[in-house]
Design a protein around this motif. Sequence first.
Motif: not given
Length: 682
Positions: A56-85
């Motif tokens: 439902p919302k961006p996750i803190a990648s430093c504290a989130q353990p990986v899970a089987e089948g997880m799909a992560i996007l680091t360059q999506s508009e949502r991720a970029k907007k979160a970093r800008h904020g």
Amino acid sequence: MTKLTIDGIPVEVPANTTVLQAAQQAGIEIPHFCFHQRLAIAGNCRMCLVEQEKAPKPIASCAQPVAEGMAILTQSERAKKARHGVMEFLLINHPLDCPICDQGGECDLQDQAMAYGFDRSRYREAKRAVKEKDFGPLVATAMTRCIHCTRCMRFLDDVAGVQEMGAVSRGEDMEITTYIEKALTSELSANIIDLCPVGALTSKPYAFVARPWELGKTESVDVLDAVGSNIRIDARGAQVLRVLPRLHEDINEEWISDKTRFAIDGLTHRRLDRPYIRRNGKLAEAEWREAFTFIAERISGVSGARMAALAGDLADAEAMLALKELMRALGSPHIDCRQDGAALDPAVRASYIFNTSIAGIEQADACLLVGTNPRVEAAIINARLRKRWLQGGFKVAAIGPRLDPTFPVEQLGDGPDALRDFDWLKSAKHPMLILGQGALRRKDGAAILARARALAEGNGLVREGWNGFNVLQLAAARVGGLDLGFVPGRGGRDTAGILAGCEAGQIEVLYLLGADEIDTAKLGAAFVIYQGHHGDAGARRADVVLPGTAYTEKDATYVNTEGRVQLARRAVFPPGDAREDWTIVRALSEALGRKLPYDSLRDVRAGLIAANPIFAHIDEIVPANWGAFGRDGAIDPAPFVYPIADFYRTDTISRASPTMAACVAEIADKAEGPARKTGTHD
């Protein structure tokens, strides 16, 4: 192993890996401030926010353990907007003082603001200001710049083991502080300067001295203890301006001690930059040829049996080899590199090195400290012991005066009577013993060494694939000197015998290769030649002073406490007429008619390998053969005494350092403070 995709790239990593670490392994950059691979995860800065599909919302990648089948996007508009904020919030209160900030040019905040931030700010309110803190003479603060990443707090808690920094208040009122204003007391405290991703914590001695792009950078090794920490020497012109840690996973990881970092200002104080000859009771300046002629005339007719040489704690292997060969050519068997009188057996290499290796500490599950306080004798090794303790299943006990190594230690006694078999050592899978110079410097040191060997053999410390017997050396020159055989020859005198011979008039000529830790009052009427780089005890007693070079001014070989051969490299040229140490001995040998066969550094290093093949194995651990060592005899039940009372001043360089003197004064002032307040100070 866990499979996931990051930006459409399949990645397979071990379970419990975080998303940030998985991305790093895949070569994908995720910006971050608070995360550090050697510190506990905090999740404070939120700069590492990424998008997870179906989340439902961006996750803190430093504290989130990986899970089987997880799909992560680091360059999506949502991720970029979160970093800008996040970047916009971080810069809301950050002062615009980059032009005068010592972190400028090496600042993570600068780099990430350029890469991930906006080109303008929408914030118009007044910025907050935070009062500066006094952390002592080493760390300068500009706390208004602090972004509350808590790296400094976590380092002191986790790695250094000194819980002296924390956070007070909440929200915008939060401050990083020492609670009660006091100087940081950890021997590793200044590593928080490197960890700070902004300019909140900087080097106080280096403040406003230089910009990073002005400096020449040289990779080398530290010699102010026997750990051999890998360092980078930054210099401008002829002056060393700072020392920083260099990554070496097997030795110092990415940390260095405060002495390694800050004692370098001693390189410009009390320096010997020209030869001196004692005339009419006073040392007077001289030329090199004049000094060599004076020595040749003075020792002419003196037999080799009445000459001796001592090598100091900072001597390099090349110089010790040259001096050993010169003394042999003169017919003297009286040489020694153990100026503290430690009962080290040069015949068995396993008897004087750290056989487990520094990295091998992490495999151990039990440790016995004997006559050593690793926190002040080898702060980097102490940090590795604490790291192993934090992992659990690691019992540590000590024999010696009560100590605080920053992790729990069971006190078994204060003297050699407590050195006996222990069931907990026998039952351990990888037990280790660390024998310190506090046990070996005594008159019964050889007997204690023999008892420690028997304990190691009887309790399973030495077996196929594992050697848990370790000697913790204090001097950078010690292992190299023993490897070269810079010890008494047949019928030769050791350090105590040489000093006694000088006092009795049986030794007429004494050559001191940077040997300053001896009692010069015992030198009697001996003719003393001192070769070194600082005007310390040896130079004050000398009849002839030959100016040598410090470790930052020469290409030289050192062997650390674990027996690892390492190369120091020249960062600056020596002052005045000072010369590299092996070249001085080579030139003197020619003046004495005993010319050595070394015309280049390559020749000397070939001589090192001929003397001991171990010198061909640069930056390698070569397992040493086990054998009988030590000597049975009576043991004095008197308590052990730790050899270092002052961590900050242990050698000629650190004793000449104003910064190290300031550290000692700060500690003394803080120690006296409570007494003054309670009226108990006398």
